[in-house]
Design a protein around this motif. Structure first.
Motif, PDB file in Angstrom:
ATOM      1  N   TYR A 120       0.838  -1.207   0.000  1.00 25.18           N
ATOM      2  CA  TYR A 120       0.000   0.000   0.000  1.00 25.18           C
ATOM      3  C   TYR A 120       0.869   1.252   0.000  1.00 25.18           C
ATOM      4  O   TYR A 120       0.561   2.231  -0.691  1.00 25.18           O
ATOM      5  CB  TYR A 120      -0.925   0.032   1.219  1.00 25.18           C
ATOM      6  N   GLN A 121       1.947   1.230   0.773  1.00 24.39           N
ATOM      7  CA  GLN A 121       2.855   2.376   0.810  1.00 24.39           C
ATOM      8  C   GLN A 121       3.494   2.600  -0.558  1.00 24.39           C
ATOM      9  O   GLN A 121       3.626   3.740  -1.009  1.00 24.39           O
ATOM     10  CB  GLN A 121       3.936   2.171   1.876  1.00 24.39           C
ATOM     11  N   ALA A 122       3.890   1.523  -1.208  1.00 27.51           N
ATOM     12  CA  ALA A 122       4.499   1.645  -2.536  1.00 27.51           C
ATOM     13  C   ALA A 122       3.496   2.201  -3.543  1.00 27.51           C
ATOM     14  O   ALA A 122       3.827   3.053  -4.369  1.00 27.51           O
ATOM     15  CB  ALA A 122       5.028   0.283  -2.990  1.00 27.51           C
ATOM     16  N   ILE A 123       2.272   1.726  -3.484  1.00 29.61           N
ATOM     17  CA  ILE A 123       1.225   2.206  -4.392  1.00 29.61           C
ATOM     18  C   ILE A 123       0.949   3.684  -4.135  1.00 29.61           C
ATOM     19  O   ILE A 123       0.842   4.477  -5.080  1.00 29.61           O
ATOM     20  CB  ILE A 123      -0.062   1.364  -4.224  1.00 29.61           C
ATOM     21  N   ALA A 124       0.854   4.054  -2.874  1.00 29.21           N
ATOM     22  CA  ALA A 124       0.599   5.460  -2.531  1.00 29.21           C
ATOM     23  C   ALA A 124       1.724   6.348  -3.048  1.00 29.21           C
ATOM     24  O   ALA A 124       1.469   7.417  -3.620  1.00 29.21           O
ATOM     25  CB  ALA A 124       0.446   5.603  -1.019  1.00 29.21           C
ATOM     26  N   LYS A 125       2.934   5.890  -2.882  1.00 31.73           N
ATOM     27  CA  LYS A 125       4.089   6.679  -3.336  1.00 31.73           C
ATOM     28  C   LYS A 125       4.081   6.822  -4.855  1.00 31.73           C
ATOM     29  O   LYS A 125       4.287   7.912  -5.381  1.00 31.73           O
ATOM     30  CB  LYS A 125       5.383   6.016  -2.869  1.00 31.73           C
ATOM     31  N   ARG A 126       3.855   5.721  -5.560  1.00 30.21           N
ATOM     32  CA  ARG A 126       3.844   5.759  -7.030  1.00 30.21           C
ATOM     33  C   ARG A 126       2.756   6.675  -7.579  1.00 30.21           C
ATOM     34  O   ARG A 126       2.906   7.276  -8.628  1.00 30.21           O
ATOM     35  CB  ARG A 126       3.640   4.360  -7.606  1.00 30.21           C
TER      36      ARG A 126
END
Length: 118
Positions: A76-82
């Motif tokens: 989720y953190q990676a998706i939010a960052k992207r």
């Protein structure tokens, strides 16, 4: 602006569906997520994470849930960052999708905090 938000929503949704397809397997000696859900031990929550339906779950179930939630949070953190969005937006969207995909007979947590069998 509206088209940009719609595109962002579609991208996040596609990524979350991809995550769901990846599954989260467990070691062969431990209970699987599928087994834990089928037995009503864990369920999907609106925040995008698994929760204990029954507080008396075994250590294996708790460890599996903790590991899966950690992996979900990382994704989720990676998706939010992207996508340049907040983590809580991704978590809420993931929770909504997970609850929608939960088959009949498994537990989901309502926003009120009550567990219900779909």
């Amino acid at each position: 602006m509206r088209n940009r938000l719609s595109l962002r929503f579609l991208v996040i949704s596609a990524l979350l569906l991809g995550l769901a397809g990846m599954g989260w397997s467990t070691p062969s000696w431990a209970i699987s997520l599928h087994e834990a859900k089928a037995q009503g031990l864990v369920g999907e929550q609106p925040d995008g994470y698994l929760g204990l339906v029954k507080g008396s779950a075994s250590a294996d179930v708790k460890a599996m849930m903790k590991r899966i939630n950690a992996a979900r949070r990382q994704e989720y953190q990676a998706i939010a960052k992207r996508n340049g969005t907040e983590l809580n937006v991704v978590e809420a969207l993931a929770g909504k999708k997970a609850i929608e995909r939960t088959p009949a007979g498994e537990y989901v947590k309502l926003p009120s905090g009550k567990w219900v069998k779909k």
